[in-house]
Design an enzyme around this catalytic site. Structure first.
Site, PDB file in Angstrom:
ATOM      1  CE  LYS A  53      -2.155 -29.445  19.481  1.00  0.00           C
ATOM      2  NZ  LYS A  53      -0.965 -30.124  18.987  1.00  0.00           N
ATOM      3  CD  GLN A  97       1.281 -32.902  19.642  1.00  0.00           C
ATOM      4  OE1 GLN A  97       0.152 -32.503  19.382  1.00  0.00           O
ATOM      5  NE2 GLN A  97       2.276 -32.075  19.940  1.00  0.00           N
ATOM      6  CG  ASP A 120       0.312 -28.903  13.144  1.00  0.00           C
ATOM      7  OD1 ASP A 120      -0.075 -27.944  13.844  1.00  0.00           O
ATOM      8  OD2 ASP A 120       0.764 -29.954  13.620  1.00  0.00           O
TER       9      ASP A 120
END
Ligand code: NAD
Length: 281
Positions: A53, A97, A120
């Site tokens: 990322k 994460q 997300d």
């Protein structure tokens, strides 16, 4: 018959070219998109995902700020960092994460992210808005899988779509996106009786299970489009949830692993971050 490959590397690279232009346009207006990634603990797979990322942000000119927190981080410390990023005007996207270490409550942590910074698409508000067909941030993996189908010009409306897996991050949002595109959608899961009976009807088959090469050729309809979301490691090598070599002889379209949906997930994270910055402007 040998299936046409839906190449995530090529599709993600095309998307990145468009994203670079959007980032440039934002910068000309004095705004640099910013993404904060919060990584707790030392899970090796998570570290790889986070570093991918960071690299994608660097390629596109997005400001990235990775916060690496030790495994013993408390819920309060994690939440304090989320609130700090919520309040930071230079940050347009926040990603925690997953998976978090087991002593941490991920649902509670994710619910603290401002929905407009939830790149997300895991916040309850974004998941709820998706289920109602409203404008929202869509989870990156299913969004990427849908983009692959559309880019390849695969018809969706009126087709039979079968999704194997009902997780909140892949299976459920994937089913909702296909429904929005007017497919007739069946969601299968670990308690589905006679799974193959369902999958053999699928014009579009999405596998999001987490079991290596679980979908075999006899479970696939001739000429289907097969989207393999799974990422499994067998003898140190990556493979998907689909028995690629056999299924490619029966399907009309197939995604490889690696180089398929995974590439699109990162591209869609970048897309969601740039969109969040555009909205902030
Ligand atoms: P999960 O474990 O949360 O969900 C798995 C789903 O598979 C469950 O809903 C379960 O009911 C179903 N399932 C399990 N065994 C089954 C069986 N025998 N028959 C039918 N259904 C069965 O996993 P997830 O987070 O949805 O991830 C699924 C896979 O996708 C994993 O391999 C994961 O690594 C991968 N993944 C890939 C990306 C990407 O970017 N490509 C992103 C997220 C997840």
């Amino acid at each position: 018959m040998s299936a046409q490959l839906l190449d995530g590397k090529i599709m993600a690279a095309e998307l990145e070219e468009q994203l670079k232009n959007r980032v440039e346009a934002l910068k000309e207006k004095g705004l640099t998109p910013g993404l904060t990634v919060i990584l707790v603990g030392d899970d090796p797979a998570s570290q790889t995902y986070v570093s991918n990322k960071e690299k994608a942000c660097a390629r596109l000119g997005i400001h990235s700020d990775t916060l690496r927190m030790p495994p013993e981080t408390t819920q309060e410390q994690l939440e304090a960092e989320i609130l700090r990023a919520n309040a930071d005007p230079a940050i347009h996207g926040i990603l925690v994460q997953l998976p978090l270490p087991r002593h941490l409550d991920s649902d509670r942590a994710l619910s603290l992210i401002l929905p407009e910074k939830d790149v997300d698409g895991f916040h309850d508000i974004n998941a709820g808005r998706l289920s109602r067909g409203m404008d929202c941030v869509v989870a990156c993996t299913p969004k990427g899988a849908l983009h692959m189908l559309k880019t390849a010009g695969i018809p969706i409306a009126g087709k039979e779509a079968v999704v194997i897996g009902r997780s909140n991050i892949v299976g459920k949002p994937m089913a909702l996106l296909l429904l929005q595109e007017n497919a007739t959608v069946t969601v299968c899961h670990s308690r589905t009786a006679d799974l193959a009976e369902h999958t053999r009807r699928a014009d579009i088959l999405v596998a999001a299970i987490g079991k290596p090469r679980f979908v075999t050729a006899d479970m696939v309809k001739e000429g289907a489009a097969v989207i393999d979301v799974g990422i499994n490691r067998v003898d140190g090598k990556l493979c998907g949830d689909v028995d690629f070599d056999a299924v490619k002889e029966k399907a009309a379209y197939i995604t490889p692993v690696p180089g398929g949906v995974g590439k699109m997930t990162i591209a869609m994270l970048m897309d969601n971050t740039v969109s969040a910055a555009e909205k902030a402007l």
